[in-house]
Design a protein around this motif. Structure first.
Motif, PDB file in Angstrom:
ATOM      1  N   THR A   5       0.841  -1.189   0.000  1.00  0.00           N
ATOM      2  CA  THR A   5       0.000   0.000   0.000  1.00  0.00           C
ATOM      3  C   THR A   5       0.881   1.245   0.000  1.00  0.00           C
ATOM      4  O   THR A   5       2.091   1.184   0.258  1.00  0.00           O
ATOM      5  N   THR A   6       0.256   2.391  -0.278  1.00  0.00           N
ATOM      6  CA  THR A   6       0.996   3.655  -0.249  1.00  0.00           C
ATOM      7  C   THR A   6       1.575   3.912   1.135  1.00  0.00           C
ATOM      8  O   THR A   6       2.699   4.416   1.267  1.00  0.00           O
ATOM      9  N   THR A   7       0.826   3.537   2.170  1.00  0.00           N
ATOM     10  CA  THR A   7       1.308   3.729   3.549  1.00  0.00           C
ATOM     11  C   THR A   7       2.584   2.945   3.790  1.00  0.00           C
ATOM     12  O   THR A   7       3.551   3.452   4.380  1.00  0.00           O
ATOM     13  N   GLU A   8       2.614   1.706   3.329  1.00  0.00           N
ATOM     14  CA  GLU A   8       3.793   0.865   3.538  1.00  0.00           C
ATOM     15  C   GLU A   8       5.003   1.417   2.786  1.00  0.00           C
ATOM     16  O   GLU A   8       6.116   1.456   3.319  1.00  0.00           O
ATOM     17  N   PHE A  10       5.427   4.516   1.916  1.00  0.00           N
ATOM     18  CA  PHE A  10       5.782   5.763   2.613  1.00  0.00           C
ATOM     19  C   PHE A  10       6.674   5.474   3.824  1.00  0.00           C
ATOM     20  O   PHE A  10       7.676   6.159   4.044  1.00  0.00           O
TER      21      PHE A  10
END
Length: 418
Positions: A5-8, A10
């Motif tokens: 995911t984008t969070t990971e 990031f």
């Protein structure tokens, strides 16, 4: 393996941002010639498209994808706004006014001479394509590059003088006065460069509204407890940044003005020092990385390095010449002019912020930005190694004079114990 995911992604970027510079700084023991803040700036350049992106384009695109870069930029914007706000608060204009002849002559010459030499170097560079931004007039490019050569980074100067243990020494306080006055001039020149005649009415309205709002905020600040001043100050910072940007200036101009109208005495000194250190520790590395992501060598690596060498020479020679001239006029002690000249070479953050704004406004190109970023790093790295022996020689007579008194005190203490 699941798609990240984008969070990971990031968080992977955040781990890289904090790990790589720290490991180099700690294991390489670079503190003498390159403090952690300089290693973080260099790390940002190496992680940018010109180095890591060129060597591993697929990896660079995966980690620093548009969504991650947008998130990083948001953190970087707020971090650097807070840092500039603190620099504004720490300006001691009262002290500068009390010693206005010494401060005015020194700060003026330390700014004007490198500004002139830097502007001349910029005018020479403009004989070739690739240095002026698409929305710039020639005078904006020349004045912007010249001013970048003249800046002194007050916040980083404070950190370096803490390291040299002269921040509270009379020499350190004098140097802060000179740098503080130059800080004011830097933002004034930036406002002039960014002046947009198509929106001059809006900018004039901003300045008028700012003057009234500043008066009201100052009245409010003296009536509320100190813990509330921090909250009110940060709200004031956000409002000023938004208003300045909306008026066609830049949110950094608003951030500096928001701090400059506040009194340092309204805040606890120890808390302010701790706050600055925490901002540097926790969020400013993101700004350095986001800055590095903008470095490019689009006019050719050799040309960029050649421009950086030219501008560094203009900056160093200009600053030293200006301060030495001030020392002659004011009849300083031998060695003081050289010491102050090299201390005021410290550019790092403020120069990087300044050239980021010029790039945002399309006044300079990515190639010019990269050359100026190299100047900021090189000038800051020169400071500690050159200043340390000069400071030791300058303070040696005073230390020798105090030595007999200290020896007598120790002897008297030993006799009283026996």
């Amino acid at each position: 393996m699941h798609a990240m995911t984008t969070t990971e992604v990031f968080l992977i970027a955040m781990v890289i941002i904090f790990t790589a510079p720290y490991v180099v700084w700690r294991l390489g023991r670079t503190d003498y010639y390159a403090p952690l803040v300089v290693i973080q700036i260099i790390g940002g350049i190496l992680l940018g498209p010109g180095v890591l992106g060129a060597a591993f384009p697929a990896y660079h695109t995966f980690v620093f994808n548009p969504q991650v870069v947008t998130a990083l930029n948001g953190i970087a914007w707020w971090a650097v706004m807070i840092f500039v706000w603190i620099a504004g608060i720490e300006l001691d204009l009262k002290q500068a006014w009390r010693r206005r002849r010494d401060t005015g002559i020194t700060a003026g010459l330390a700014l004007i001479v490198p500004l002139v030499l830097g502007s001349a170097a910029a005018a020479f560079m403009l004989n070739w394509d690739g240095w002026a931004g698409p929305d710039a007039q020639q005078w904006q490019v020349v004045l912007g590059i010249g001013m970048a050569c003249a800046v002194t980074a007050l916040p980083i100067l404070v950190l370096l003088m803490e390291k040299l243990e002269i921040l509270r020494h009379p020499l350190g306080q004098r140097c802060l006065r000179y740098a503080s006055m130059d800080d004011v001039a830097i933002w004034g020149v930036l406002a002039l460069i960014l002046l947009d005649w198509t929106r001059v009415g809006r900018q004039a309205a901003f300045l008028g509204a700012f003057a009234l709002a500043s008066y009201l905020v100052r009245k409010l600040m003296v009536t509320i407890p100190e813990r509330d001043r921090w909250y009110v100050g940060l709200i004031w910072l956000g409002v000023c940044g938004f208003a300045a940007d909306s008026a066609g200036l830049h949110y950094m101009v608003g951030a500096f003005l928001a701090g400059a109208v506040l009194e340092f005495d309204w805040f606890d000194e120890a808390q302010m020092d701790a706050f600055r250190h925490h901002i540097l520790l926790a969020v400013m590395p993101v700004f350095f990385l986001s800055t590095g992501l903008r470095t490019q060598w689009d006019v050719g690596g050799v040309a960029v390095f050649g421009a950086a060498a030219l501008l560094l020479a203009a900056s160093v020679v200009g600053k030293l010449a200006g301060v030495h001239l001030a020392g002659r006029i004011l009849k300083w002690k031998e060695g003081e002019a050289s010491l102050f000249g090299w201390l005021l070479q410290t550019k790092a953050l403020i120069m990087i912020i300044f050239v980021n704004i010029l790039l945002d406004k399309r006044i300079i190109t990515n190639g010019t930005f990269t050359a100026l970023l190299l100047v900021a790093v090189a000038s800051t790295m020169l400071t500690i190694p050159i200043v340390t022996p000069k400071l030791r020689r300058l303070l040696a007579p005073a230390q020798a004079q105090n030595a007999p008194d200290e020896a007598g005190t120790r002897l008297a203490t030993e006799q009283s114990v026996t």
